[in-house]
Design a protein around this motif. Structure first.
Motif, PDB file in Angstrom:
ATOM      1  N   LYS A 289     -36.911 -23.107   0.534  1.00 53.14           N
ATOM      2  CA  LYS A 289     -36.992 -23.932  -0.661  1.00 53.14           C
ATOM      3  C   LYS A 289     -38.439 -24.370  -0.857  1.00 53.14           C
ATOM      4  N   VAL A 290     -38.896 -24.303  -2.091  1.00 53.80           N
ATOM      5  CA  VAL A 290     -40.257 -24.721  -2.430  1.00 53.80           C
ATOM      6  C   VAL A 290     -40.161 -25.769  -3.523  1.00 53.80           C
ATOM      7  N   SER A 291     -40.646 -26.958  -3.231  1.00 59.87           N
ATOM      8  CA  SER A 291     -40.624 -28.044  -4.206  1.00 59.87           C
ATOM      9  C   SER A 291     -41.731 -27.858  -5.222  1.00 59.87           C
ATOM     10  N   ARG A 292     -41.473 -28.337  -6.440  1.00 55.66           N
ATOM     11  CA  ARG A 292     -42.465 -28.237  -7.504  1.00 55.66           C
ATOM     12  C   ARG A 292     -43.383 -29.447  -7.552  1.00 55.66           C
ATOM     13  N   ASN A 293     -42.943 -30.559  -6.962  1.00 56.75           N
ATOM     14  CA  ASN A 293     -43.767 -31.772  -6.992  1.00 56.75           C
ATOM     15  C   ASN A 293     -43.369 -32.692  -5.840  1.00 56.75           C
ATOM     16  N   LYS A 294     -44.095 -33.786  -5.682  1.00 59.32           N
ATOM     17  CA  LYS A 294     -43.877 -34.682  -4.555  1.00 59.32           C
ATOM     18  C   LYS A 294     -42.492 -35.346  -4.610  1.00 59.32           C
ATOM     19  N   ASN A 295     -42.005 -35.666  -5.795  1.00 66.48           N
ATOM     20  CA  ASN A 295     -40.687 -36.273  -5.927  1.00 66.48           C
ATOM     21  C   ASN A 295     -39.607 -35.331  -5.398  1.00 66.48           C
ATOM     22  N   GLU A 296     -39.666 -34.059  -5.778  1.00 68.97           N
ATOM     23  CA  GLU A 296     -38.699 -33.079  -5.285  1.00 68.97           C
ATOM     24  C   GLU A 296     -38.820 -32.901  -3.778  1.00 68.97           C
ATOM     25  N   PHE A 297     -40.056 -32.929  -3.281  1.00 62.91           N
ATOM     26  CA  PHE A 297     -40.274 -32.814  -1.838  1.00 62.91           C
ATOM     27  C   PHE A 297     -39.592 -33.974  -1.116  1.00 62.91           C
ATOM     28  N   ASN A 298     -39.764 -35.199  -1.628  1.00 60.05           N
ATOM     29  CA  ASN A 298     -39.138 -36.373  -1.002  1.00 60.05           C
ATOM     30  C   ASN A 298     -37.617 -36.276  -1.045  1.00 60.05           C
ATOM     31  N   GLN A 299     -37.064 -35.776  -2.155  1.00 61.43           N
ATOM     32  CA  GLN A 299     -35.617 -35.588  -2.246  1.00 61.43           C
ATOM     33  C   GLN A 299     -35.138 -34.573  -1.203  1.00 61.43           C
ATOM     34  N   PHE A 300     -35.892 -33.483  -1.051  1.00 62.92           N
ATOM     35  CA  PHE A 300     -35.517 -32.477  -0.067  1.00 62.92           C
ATOM     36  C   PHE A 300     -35.582 -33.056   1.345  1.00 62.92           C
TER      37      PHE A 300
END
Length: 86
Positions: free
Chosen positions: A47-58
């Protein structure tokens, strides 16, 4: 996403092979690949997040999934942040 798959193949080539785009989900891009361990191939999801918010959710999802076990649940083996992508 094709360009991202090429970059991931180059960046992660020491650990994973044949990385290919699968879909775009709610927390970023989803890729399939193969991890070769002791001559045995295992299919992995990257999985590759598009931004920091998505990264934190992951990261929250990864922590939750690591705390539960069952025969029908995915197992998170590894997660990391690269220089270019979250």
């Amino acid at each position: 996403a094709a360009g991202l798959a090429q970059h991931l193949n180059a960046e992660l080539s020491a650990e994973f092979k044949n990385i290919r785009y699968l879909a775009q989900g709610g927390m970023g891009y989803v890729f399939l690949g193969e991890e070769i361990i002791a001559g045995t191939s295992k299919t992995v999801v990257i999985k590759v997040s598009r931004n920091k918010n998505e990264f934190n959710q992951f990261m929250n999802e990864a922590s939750l999934m690591a705390s539960v076990q069952g025969p029908h649940l995915i197992r998170i083996r590894k997660f990391e942040r690269t220089n270019r992508y979250l």
